[in-house]
Design a protein around this motif. Structure first.
Motif, PDB file in Angstrom:
ATOM      1  N   ASN A 199      21.594  59.437   7.674  1.00  0.00           N
ATOM      2  CA  ASN A 199      22.156  60.758   7.903  1.00  0.00           C
ATOM      3  C   ASN A 199      21.299  61.793   7.197  1.00  0.00           C
ATOM      4  OD1 ASN A 199      23.625  63.050   8.132  1.00  0.00           O
ATOM      5  ND2 ASN A 199      25.532  62.206   7.368  1.00  0.00           N
ATOM      6  N   ARG A 200      20.521  62.511   7.965  1.00  0.00           N
ATOM      7  CA  ARG A 200      19.633  63.525   7.393  1.00  0.00           C
ATOM      8  C   ARG A 200      20.100  64.926   7.754  1.00  0.00           C
ATOM      9  NH1 ARG A 200      14.126  60.753   6.625  1.00  0.00           N
ATOM     10  NH2 ARG A 200      14.628  58.617   7.139  1.00  0.00           N
ATOM     11  N   THR A 201      21.394  65.055   8.035  1.00  0.00           N
ATOM     12  CA  THR A 201      21.965  66.337   8.409  1.00  0.00           C
ATOM     13  C   THR A 201      22.319  67.126   7.153  1.00  0.00           C
ATOM     14  OG1 THR A 201      22.907  65.329  10.382  1.00  0.00           O
ATOM     15  CG2 THR A 201      23.791  67.455   9.731  1.00  0.00           C
ATOM     16  N   SER A 202      21.776  68.315   7.035  1.00  0.00           N
ATOM     17  CA  SER A 202      22.018  69.150   5.868  1.00  0.00           C
ATOM     18  C   SER A 202      23.509  69.456   5.727  1.00  0.00           C
ATOM     19  CB  SER A 202      21.232  70.447   6.013  1.00  0.00           C
ATOM     20  OG  SER A 202      21.473  71.289   4.921  1.00  0.00           O
TER      21      SER A 202
ATOM     22  N   SER B 253      25.920  67.437   5.114  1.00  0.00           N
ATOM     23  CA  SER B 253      26.790  66.316   5.469  1.00  0.00           C
ATOM     24  C   SER B 253      26.723  65.250   4.382  1.00  0.00           C
ATOM     25  CB  SER B 253      26.330  65.725   6.805  1.00  0.00           C
ATOM     26  OG  SER B 253      27.157  64.657   7.179  1.00  0.00           O
TER      27      SER B 253
ATOM     28  N   THR C  45      27.828  58.100   8.317  1.00  0.00           N
ATOM     29  CA  THR C  45      26.963  57.639   9.398  1.00  0.00           C
ATOM     30  C   THR C  45      27.770  56.825  10.407  1.00  0.00           C
ATOM     31  OG1 THR C  45      26.360  55.601   8.252  1.00  0.00           O
ATOM     32  CG2 THR C  45      24.954  57.516   7.855  1.00  0.00           C
TER      33      THR C  45
ATOM     34  N   GLU D 253       9.281  61.035  10.171  1.00  0.00           N
ATOM     35  CA  GLU D 253      10.194  62.076   9.691  1.00  0.00           C
ATOM     36  C   GLU D 253       9.428  63.026   8.787  1.00  0.00           C
ATOM     37  OE1 GLU D 253      13.249  64.401   9.373  1.00  0.00           O
ATOM     38  OE2 GLU D 253      13.476  62.562  10.536  1.00  0.00           O
TER      39      GLU D 253
END
Length: 97
Positions: free
Chosen positions: A59-62, A64, A69, A39
């Motif tokens: 969860n690496r979604t900006s 969120s 998850t 990553e």
């Protein structure tokens, strides 16, 4: 992840994120996770000298919520970290590879 040995060695599911091993009462017994180290934007960091892990989560979604998850691994980690010393969650081992 078919060749991934952690699920076989520790009797957990073979999936991304935190794997939870439950006891006979269906309570979490321990957690297992690993990092590929691939990553780029939010790399997990294992500090062997200090014995710490900086884990950015499943969860690496900006924008969120971190605990949003599919398998709720981050929600369980949050529960462990927020538990008091007498709680079952406070005593759970977390293995990170």
């Amino acid at each position: 992840m078919v060749d991934e040995p952690l699920s076989t060695l520790l009797s957990t599911c073979n999936s991304d994120g935190f794997r939870i091993r439950r006891d006979v009462n269906k309570r979490p017994a321990f957690f297992v996770s690993c990092s590929s180290g691939e990553e780029i934007n939010c790399p997990d960091i294992v500090d062997k000298y200090n014995g710490t892990v900086k884990y950015y989560g499943d969860n690496r979604t900006s924008g969120s919520r971190l605990t949003n998850t599919k398998k709720n691994g981050n929600k369980i980690l949050e529960k462990v970290w927020n538990s008091n010393e007498s709680s079952h969650f406070h005593k759970l081992p977390i293995f990170f590879f």
